[in-house]
Design a protein around this motif. Structure first.
Motif, PDB file in Angstrom:
ATOM      1  N   TYR A 291       0.811  -1.223   0.000  1.00 43.50           N
ATOM      2  CA  TYR A 291       0.000   0.000   0.000  1.00 43.50           C
ATOM      3  C   TYR A 291       0.845   1.275   0.000  1.00 43.50           C
ATOM      4  O   TYR A 291       0.676   2.144  -0.858  1.00 43.50           O
ATOM      5  CB  TYR A 291      -0.975   0.018   1.186  1.00 43.50           C
ATOM      6  CG  TYR A 291      -1.720   1.329   1.307  1.00 43.50           C
ATOM      7  CD1 TYR A 291      -2.733   1.677   0.415  1.00 43.50           C
ATOM      8  CD2 TYR A 291      -1.388   2.253   2.312  1.00 43.50           C
ATOM      9  CE1 TYR A 291      -3.403   2.883   0.525  1.00 43.50           C
ATOM     10  CE2 TYR A 291      -2.061   3.465   2.422  1.00 43.50           C
ATOM     11  CZ  TYR A 291      -3.069   3.779   1.525  1.00 43.50           C
ATOM     12  OH  TYR A 291      -3.720   4.979   1.636  1.00 43.50           O
ATOM     13  N   GLU A 292       1.764   1.389   0.954  1.00 43.90           N
ATOM     14  CA  GLU A 292       2.564   2.616   1.078  1.00 43.90           C
ATOM     15  C   GLU A 292       3.364   2.893  -0.190  1.00 43.90           C
ATOM     16  O   GLU A 292       3.480   4.035  -0.631  1.00 43.90           O
ATOM     17  CB  GLU A 292       3.495   2.539   2.289  1.00 43.90           C
ATOM     18  CG  GLU A 292       2.769   2.579   3.634  1.00 43.90           C
ATOM     19  CD  GLU A 292       2.066   3.914   3.928  1.00 43.90           C
ATOM     20  OE1 GLU A 292       2.564   4.966   3.462  1.00 43.90           O
ATOM     21  OE2 GLU A 292       1.029   3.900   4.614  1.00 43.90           O
ATOM     22  N   GLU A 293       3.887   1.806  -0.780  1.00 37.82           N
ATOM     23  CA  GLU A 293       4.668   1.947  -2.004  1.00 37.82           C
ATOM     24  C   GLU A 293       3.769   2.423  -3.162  1.00 37.82           C
ATOM     25  O   GLU A 293       4.140   3.290  -3.949  1.00 37.82           O
ATOM     26  CB  GLU A 293       5.289   0.585  -2.321  1.00 37.82           C
ATOM     27  CG  GLU A 293       6.281   0.561  -3.438  1.00 37.82           C
ATOM     28  CD  GLU A 293       6.633  -0.884  -3.831  1.00 37.82           C
ATOM     29  OE1 GLU A 293       6.602  -1.769  -2.942  1.00 37.82           O
ATOM     30  OE2 GLU A 293       6.901  -1.107  -5.015  1.00 37.82           O
ATOM     31  N   LYS A 294       2.582   1.846  -3.259  1.00 37.69           N
ATOM     32  CA  LYS A 294       1.624   2.241  -4.309  1.00 37.69           C
ATOM     33  C   LYS A 294       1.256   3.715  -4.170  1.00 37.69           C
ATOM     34  O   LYS A 294       1.189   4.448  -5.158  1.00 37.69           O
ATOM     35  CB  LYS A 294       0.339   1.407  -4.204  1.00 37.69           C
ATOM     36  CG  LYS A 294       0.501  -0.011  -4.679  1.00 37.69           C
ATOM     37  CD  LYS A 294       0.217  -0.131  -6.161  1.00 37.69           C
ATOM     38  CE  LYS A 294       0.305  -1.594  -6.579  1.00 37.69           C
ATOM     39  NZ  LYS A 294       0.447  -1.761  -8.019  1.00 37.69           N
ATOM     40  N   VAL A 295       0.994   4.119  -2.932  1.00 38.69           N
ATOM     41  CA  VAL A 295       0.601   5.503  -2.684  1.00 38.69           C
ATOM     42  C   VAL A 295       1.715   6.456  -3.126  1.00 38.69           C
ATOM     43  O   VAL A 295       1.461   7.500  -3.719  1.00 38.69           O
ATOM     44  CB  VAL A 295       0.227   5.690  -1.191  1.00 38.69           C
ATOM     45  CG1 VAL A 295       0.177   7.160  -0.808  1.00 38.69           C
ATOM     46  CG2 VAL A 295      -1.120   5.035  -0.909  1.00 38.69           C
ATOM     47  N   LYS A 296       2.957   6.063  -2.850  1.00 39.88           N
ATOM     48  CA  LYS A 296       4.097   6.886  -3.285  1.00 39.88           C
ATOM     49  C   LYS A 296       4.177   6.941  -4.802  1.00 39.88           C
ATOM     50  O   LYS A 296       4.412   7.997  -5.390  1.00 39.88           O
ATOM     51  CB  LYS A 296       5.410   6.314  -2.736  1.00 39.88           C
ATOM     52  CG  LYS A 296       5.775   6.866  -1.388  1.00 39.88           C
ATOM     53  CD  LYS A 296       7.271   6.717  -1.111  1.00 39.88           C
ATOM     54  CE  LYS A 296       7.530   6.812   0.381  1.00 39.88           C
ATOM     55  NZ  LYS A 296       7.347   5.508   1.070  1.00 39.88           N
ATOM     56  N   ASN A 297       3.954   5.786  -5.444  1.00 38.14           N
ATOM     57  CA  ASN A 297       4.044   5.746  -6.906  1.00 38.14           C
ATOM     58  C   ASN A 297       2.962   6.593  -7.576  1.00 38.14           C
ATOM     59  O   ASN A 297       3.234   7.307  -8.537  1.00 38.14           O
ATOM     60  CB  ASN A 297       3.946   4.303  -7.409  1.00 38.14           C
ATOM     61  CG  ASN A 297       5.201   3.513  -7.108  1.00 38.14           C
ATOM     62  OD1 ASN A 297       6.250   4.090  -6.803  1.00 38.14           O
ATOM     63  ND2 ASN A 297       5.096   2.192  -7.166  1.00 38.14           N
ATOM     64  N   PHE A 298       1.739   6.504  -7.084  1.00 41.81           N
ATOM     65  CA  PHE A 298       0.658   7.310  -7.648  1.00 41.81           C
ATOM     66  C   PHE A 298       0.981   8.801  -7.574  1.00 41.81           C
ATOM     67  O   PHE A 298       0.450   9.599  -8.331  1.00 41.81           O
ATOM     68  CB  PHE A 298      -0.659   7.075  -6.879  1.00 41.81           C
ATOM     69  CG  PHE A 298      -1.365   5.776  -7.181  1.00 41.81           C
ATOM     70  CD1 PHE A 298      -1.507   5.322  -8.483  1.00 41.81           C
ATOM     71  CD2 PHE A 298      -1.941   5.020  -6.160  1.00 41.81           C
ATOM     72  CE1 PHE A 298      -2.187   4.136  -8.764  1.00 41.81           C
ATOM     73  CE2 PHE A 298      -2.616   3.837  -6.422  1.00 41.81           C
ATOM     74  CZ  PHE A 298      -2.738   3.394  -7.727  1.00 41.81           C
TER      75      PHE A 298
END
Ligand code: KMT
Ligand code: NI
Length: 171
Positions: free
Chosen positions: A70-77
């Protein structure tokens, strides 16, 4: 929906970052961003049909759904990018922020909640983040194969046909 100039203050991207300077729908329209509200699916179906959008899926962005990534996805978005296609998102539940670049290259922040629909034109630089609620469920509309490859901001993209067309139309 609520739109305002981003405050550019350091800190968690999921905080409101509201500068206190509001933005109108007309100011969003001036950079090609269209907002509408749809309490039922009927008007979304109509909009999709009119624009030739035959396909859709739903995505849930939350720690419950995504687990460790989740945290990684949020950063990528949240990394600044553009697409060669429109980006249409219809918020089904929860909330989140789309940031789009103004003509003067400042961030304009758009807070979207359930029933809000946004259309970002091809070629506009933007980014997305969940809010402090860490939960959004959104419908993604597409014509055929989704072309959502994010193209990260770079000077080379100045030569991209979709970017050039956007700049020509909206600046
Ligand atoms: C995007 O394109 O950034 C997303 O699809 C984010 C999740 S949908 C609100
Ligand atoms: Ni995008």
């Amino acid at each position: 929906m609520k739109a305002y100039w981003y405050d550019n203050v350091e800190g968690d991207q999921r905080l409101p970052h509201d500068s206190g300077r509001a933005l109108s729908e007309a100011e969003l329209a001036a950079v090609g961003v269209t907002y509408s509200r749809h309490p039922t699916l009927a008007t979304v179906d109509k909009l999709a049909a009119e624009r030739g959008y035959r396909n859709r899926d739903e995505i849930t962005v939350s720690p419950e759904k995504m687990g460790d990534v989740y945290e990684e996805k949020v950063k990528n978005f949240f990394s600044e990018h553009l697409h060669e296609d429109e980006e249409i998102r219809y918020i089904r539940d929860g909330a989140g922020y789309f940031d789009v670049r103004s003509r003067g290259d400042e961030w304009m922040r758009i807070y979207l909640e359930k029933d809000d629909l946004i259309i970002l034109p091809p070629g506009i630089y933007h980014r997305f983040t969940t809010s402090e609620s860490n939960y959004i469920q959104a419908m993604r509309l597409f014509k055929d194969e989704p072309k959502w490859t994010p193209l990260n901001r770079s000077n080379e993209l100045d030569e991209n046909e979709h970017r050039k067309a956007y700049v020509q139309q909206f600046s």
